[in-house]
Scaffold this motif. Structure first.
Motif, PDB file in Angstrom:
ATOM      1  N   SER A  39       4.315  12.051  -1.364  1.00  0.00           N
ATOM      2  CA  SER A  39       5.732  11.680  -1.310  1.00  0.00           C
ATOM      3  C   SER A  39       5.915  10.236  -0.836  1.00  0.00           C
ATOM      4  CB  SER A  39       6.491  12.619  -0.377  1.00  0.00           C
ATOM      5  OG  SER A  39       6.111  12.367   0.953  1.00  0.00           O
ATOM      6  N   GLU A  40       6.998   9.635  -1.316  1.00  0.00           N
ATOM      7  CA  GLU A  40       7.327   8.251  -0.954  1.00  0.00           C
ATOM      8  C   GLU A  40       7.551   8.109   0.551  1.00  0.00           C
ATOM      9  OE1 GLU A  40       8.177   4.237  -1.642  1.00  0.00           O
ATOM     10  OE2 GLU A  40       7.354   5.715  -3.027  1.00  0.00           O
ATOM     11  N   ARG A  41       8.187   9.162   1.124  1.00  0.00           N
ATOM     12  CA  ARG A  41       8.516   9.121   2.549  1.00  0.00           C
ATOM     13  C   ARG A  41       7.242   9.107   3.412  1.00  0.00           C
ATOM     14  NH1 ARG A  41      12.042  13.544   5.788  1.00  0.00           N
ATOM     15  NH2 ARG A  41      12.040  12.450   7.760  1.00  0.00           N
ATOM     16  N   ARG A  42       6.289   9.952   3.006  1.00  0.00           N
ATOM     17  CA  ARG A  42       5.032  10.037   3.737  1.00  0.00           C
ATOM     18  C   ARG A  42       4.276   8.704   3.656  1.00  0.00           C
ATOM     19  NH1 ARG A  42       1.375  15.234   2.565  1.00  0.00           N
ATOM     20  NH2 ARG A  42       3.135  16.404   3.360  1.00  0.00           N
ATOM     21  N   ASN A  43       4.326   8.104   2.451  1.00  0.00           N
ATOM     22  CA  ASN A  43       3.678   6.811   2.234  1.00  0.00           C
ATOM     23  C   ASN A  43       4.283   5.739   3.149  1.00  0.00           C
ATOM     24  OD1 ASN A  43       2.597   4.443   1.185  1.00  0.00           O
ATOM     25  ND2 ASN A  43       2.558   5.225  -0.891  1.00  0.00           N
TER      26      ASN A  43
END
Lengths: 108, 197
Positions: A39-43
């Motif tokens: 996920s973008e958020r985790r990145n």
């Protein structure tokens, strides 16, 4: 051809291999993580974490440089105004010339 | 990788290290400094790998302008090193070139040169910190007049510490170019500085 190759190898061996290996290894780890983190958020969270870690290391390194230089500070200060002149010259002249050359190149 | 720390905080850490060293007998070995530096470089590499999509997409937009800017910054810094050497007469030409080739990356240049000679480390560190300070002070004045060429003032710092100033003065276009400029210089400096010494 052999001369060019041997010259190239001499320059490459002169370059500190540990630095290049550390940089390339870091980039590879970053690339793998970039593809693995779904996920973008985790990145973004991981990027922020690495940023903070790098920042802490920068602070630690700057502190250690100060510590290292303190061992030779009396010797440095005994050089008097020459040190101040060297600092000003080494910071201002390359900066100014970079600006001038960039202006000439980008204007053309 | 926008690191919101300024030259003042770094100066505090530098002075704290100096005072600690002067007040106590605590020393630091070159080997230990080297290991910390390699960890930092590894961390920078990870950050760049994580942001590879952003770097690639922004590079595509302004390939030629970015390349010209990077080459001009490197050329200007190296010519600056030669000029400074002829003005001062010391340290040796290769060390003068290495100090100026730091292009604002003080933690790398300072640590690397301190391993050769602490005086060189002192010059490498502080002259590159000053480059960042000059960028903070002069970019708001020059950024609008000279547009993209003034990005070269910041050297490698344009991808992190001076990026907010460049973006706020020059706008998002300048910010994109500054990020690519700083990112490529960050990749090149660890190769150029050791190659010169």
């Amino acid at each position: 051809m052999n001369y060019v190759l041997s010259k190239f190898l001499t320059i490459m061996l002169g370059v500190c291999l540990e630095v290049v290996i550390a940089l390339v290894a870091g980039m590879l780890v970053g690339l793998v993580l970039n593809k693995t983190l779904s996920s973008e958020r985790r990145n973004q969270r991981f990027t922020s974490f690495v940023g903070k870690l790098t920042l802490s290391l920068t602070y630690a390194l700057v502190f250690l440089i100060g510590l290292r230089i303190s061992q030779v500070l009396p010797d440095i200060l005994s050089r008097g105004q020459h040190v101040v002149l060297a600092l000003l010259a080494f910071s201002a002249i390359p900066t100014l010339l970079s600006l001038v050359i960039s202006y000439l190149v980008l204007r053309g | 990788m926008i690191e919101k720390f300024g030259a003042s905080t770094l100066t505090l850490f530098f002075v704290a290290g100096l005072l600690t060293g002067l007040a106590t007998d605590v020393g630091v070995s070159e080997e230990f400094l080297w290991v910390v530096l390699l960890c930092l470089i590894f961390g920078v590499g990870v950050s760049m790998g994580l942001e590879v999509d952003r770097i690639v997409s922004t590079s595509r937009k302004r390939v030629f302008q970015g390349l010209k800017l990077i080459l001009a910054t490197i050329t200007g810094s190296l010519v600056g090193g030669v000029v400074t050497y002829f003005l001062l007469g010391e340290p040796a030409l290769r060390y003068s070139l290495a100090i100026s080739a730091g292009m604002g990356w003080y933690s790398f240049t300072g640590t690397y040169l301190a391993g050769i000679d602490p005086y060189l480390g002192f010059l490498g560190y502080l002259s590159n910190v000053l480059r960042e300070v000059y960028t903070y002070v002069t970019y708001p004045l020059l950024g609008k007049k000279l547009r993209y060429s003034s990005i070269s003032l910041g050297g490698a710092t344009t991808m992190d510490t001076t990026l907010p100033v460049i973006t706020s003065v020059g706008g998002p276009e300048a910010g994109v170019l500054a990020f690519v400029h700083g990112a490529f210089l960050t990749l090149l400096i660890p190769i150029i500085v050791p190659a010169l010494t």
